[in-house]
Motif scaffolding. Sequence first.
Motif, short mmCIF file in Angstrom:
data_model
loop_
_atom_site.label_atom_id
_atom_site.label_comp_id
_atom_site.label_asym_id
_atom_site.label_seq_id
_atom_site.Cartn_x
_atom_site.Cartn_y
_atom_site.Cartn_z
N VAL A 1 88.64 -52.07 60.20
CA VAL A 1 89.31 -51.46 61.35
C VAL A 1 89.83 -50.07 61.00
CG1 VAL A 1 91.26 -51.71 62.94
CG2 VAL A 1 89.91 -53.70 62.32
N ILE A 2 90.35 -49.92 59.80
CA ILE A 2 90.85 -48.61 59.36
C ILE A 2 89.70 -47.62 59.29
CG2 ILE A 2 92.00 -47.36 57.50
CD1 ILE A 2 93.84 -49.25 59.06
N HIS A 3 88.56 -48.04 58.75
CA HIS A 3 87.39 -47.16 58.69
C HIS A 3 86.95 -46.77 60.10
CE1 HIS A 3 86.11 -48.57 54.44
NE2 HIS A 3 86.95 -47.55 54.39
N VAL A 4 86.93 -47.73 61.02
CA VAL A 4 86.53 -47.44 62.39
C VAL A 4 87.45 -46.39 63.00
CG1 VAL A 4 86.39 -48.40 64.73
CG2 VAL A 4 85.39 -49.63 62.81
N LEU A 5 88.75 -46.55 62.82
CA LEU A 5 89.70 -45.58 63.38
C LEU A 5 89.57 -44.21 62.73
CD1 LEU A 5 92.85 -47.86 63.73
CD2 LEU A 5 91.34 -47.06 65.54
N LEU A 6 89.38 -44.17 61.42
CA LEU A 6 89.23 -42.88 60.74
C LEU A 6 87.94 -42.18 61.16
CD1 LEU A 6 90.48 -43.75 57.16
CD2 LEU A 6 91.60 -42.27 58.84
N TYR A 7 86.85 -42.92 61.26
CA TYR A 7 85.59 -42.31 61.70
C TYR A 7 85.70 -41.84 63.15
CZ TYR A 7 83.64 -44.53 57.53
OH TYR A 7 83.38 -44.93 56.25
N THR A 8 86.37 -42.62 63.99
CA THR A 8 86.57 -42.22 65.38
C THR A 8 87.30 -40.90 65.46
OG1 THR A 8 86.63 -44.52 66.12
CG2 THR A 8 87.63 -42.87 67.56
N LEU A 9 88.39 -40.78 64.73
CA LEU A 9 89.16 -39.54 64.77
C LEU A 9 88.40 -38.37 64.16
CD1 LEU A 9 92.66 -41.00 63.92
CD2 LEU A 9 91.85 -40.18 66.13
N MET A 10 87.65 -38.63 63.09
CA MET A 10 86.88 -37.57 62.45
C MET A 10 85.81 -37.04 63.41
SD MET A 10 84.56 -37.69 59.00
CE MET A 10 83.46 -38.90 59.71
N PHE A 11 85.04 -37.94 64.01
CA PHE A 11 83.99 -37.51 64.93
C PHE A 11 84.56 -36.88 66.19
CE2 PHE A 11 81.26 -41.01 62.93
CZ PHE A 11 80.66 -40.11 62.07
N THR A 12 85.68 -37.40 66.66
CA THR A 12 86.31 -36.81 67.83
C THR A 12 86.82 -35.41 67.53
OG1 THR A 12 86.96 -39.00 68.60
CG2 THR A 12 88.10 -37.13 69.58
N LEU A 13 87.36 -35.21 66.35
CA LEU A 13 87.83 -33.88 65.97
C LEU A 13 86.66 -32.91 65.87
CD1 LEU A 13 90.12 -31.99 65.03
CD2 LEU A 13 89.60 -32.73 62.71
N LEU A 14 85.60 -33.33 65.21
CA LEU A 14 84.46 -32.44 65.00
C LEU A 14 83.67 -32.20 66.28
CD1 LEU A 14 83.14 -33.80 61.59
CD2 LEU A 14 84.50 -31.74 62.00
N LEU A 15 83.29 -33.25 66.95
CA LEU A 15 82.41 -33.12 68.12
C LEU A 15 83.18 -33.00 69.43
CD1 LEU A 15 79.77 -35.78 67.07
CD2 LEU A 15 79.67 -33.32 66.76
N GLY A 16 84.28 -33.70 69.54
CA GLY A 16 85.04 -33.68 70.78
C GLY A 16 85.72 -32.36 71.04
N SER A 17 86.27 -31.74 70.02
CA SER A 17 86.94 -30.45 70.23
C SER A 17 85.93 -29.36 70.59
CB SER A 17 87.76 -30.07 69.01
OG SER A 17 86.95 -29.99 67.87
N VAL A 18 84.75 -29.41 69.98
CA VAL A 18 83.69 -28.44 70.33
C VAL A 18 83.27 -28.65 71.77
CG1 VAL A 18 81.32 -27.76 69.85
CG2 VAL A 18 82.89 -28.18 67.96
N THR A 19 83.11 -29.90 72.18
CA THR A 19 82.73 -30.20 73.55
C THR A 19 83.79 -29.73 74.54
OG1 THR A 19 81.55 -32.15 72.75
CG2 THR A 19 82.03 -32.06 75.11
N ILE A 20 85.04 -29.97 74.23
CA ILE A 20 86.12 -29.55 75.13
C ILE A 20 86.17 -28.02 75.21
CG2 ILE A 20 88.63 -29.52 75.44
CD1 ILE A 20 87.27 -32.14 76.24
N LEU A 21 85.96 -27.33 74.10
CA LEU A 21 85.92 -25.87 74.14
C LEU A 21 84.79 -25.36 75.03
CD1 LEU A 21 86.70 -24.92 70.45
CD2 LEU A 21 88.04 -24.30 72.45
N ILE A 22 83.62 -25.97 74.89
CA ILE A 22 82.48 -25.57 75.72
C ILE A 22 82.77 -25.84 77.19
CG2 ILE A 22 80.07 -26.12 76.28
CD1 ILE A 22 79.67 -26.59 73.23
N LEU A 23 83.31 -27.03 77.49
CA LEU A 23 83.63 -27.36 78.87
C LEU A 23 84.71 -26.43 79.43
CD1 LEU A 23 83.64 -31.26 78.80
CD2 LEU A 23 82.00 -29.76 79.95
N PHE A 24 85.66 -26.05 78.61
CA PHE A 24 86.73 -25.16 79.06
C PHE A 24 86.17 -23.81 79.49
CE2 PHE A 24 90.02 -21.96 78.21
CZ PHE A 24 91.04 -22.44 79.01
N PHE A 25 85.21 -23.30 78.76
CA PHE A 25 84.71 -21.97 79.06
C PHE A 25 83.60 -21.94 80.11
CE2 PHE A 25 86.59 -21.10 74.84
CZ PHE A 25 87.50 -20.16 75.26
N ILE A 26 82.92 -23.08 80.36
CA ILE A 26 81.84 -23.04 81.35
C ILE A 26 82.18 -23.76 82.65
CG2 ILE A 26 80.06 -22.85 79.58
CD1 ILE A 26 79.33 -25.77 80.17
#
Length: 127
Positions: free
Chosen positions: A53-78
């Motif tokens: 469960v700890i690995h799942v949560l850490l991977y979730t946050l890592m992928f969300t930070l890497l991919l989710g923030s880029v996606t939100i930045l792209i959505l914000f500007f377009i």
Amino acid sequence: MAFSFNTFFGFEQDLTAHPEAAIFGALLVPLLLLIPIAVIGWIFRKLKLNMYVIHVLLYTLMFTLLLGSVTILILFFITDRNGIKLAYCWMAILAGMFFFSLINANTITKMFSDWSKIIQEKDNSRR
């Protein structure tokens, strides 16, 4: 009472007035949550408890930070810069990353351990 995408847990006025708060949250929330979850994981490891469960949560946050923030930045500007929609998009990304990590946690853990072995072998061959 029907669901409306113009509400977001009482933060409608803040997100409408400052849509960049969704970007700030998309970058800051995973970083702030990584620290306590890593400490909990360290305690679990010392107690020899199951780390799945700890690995799942850490991977979730890592992928969300890497991919989710880029996606939100792209959505914000377009898009139309609607903070409420950005917050819902980020929550959908977080949920998607959670289910992806839940399904693939063992594979991701094995990938990181294999990479660690390869890096150690290369480091030992240089000495």
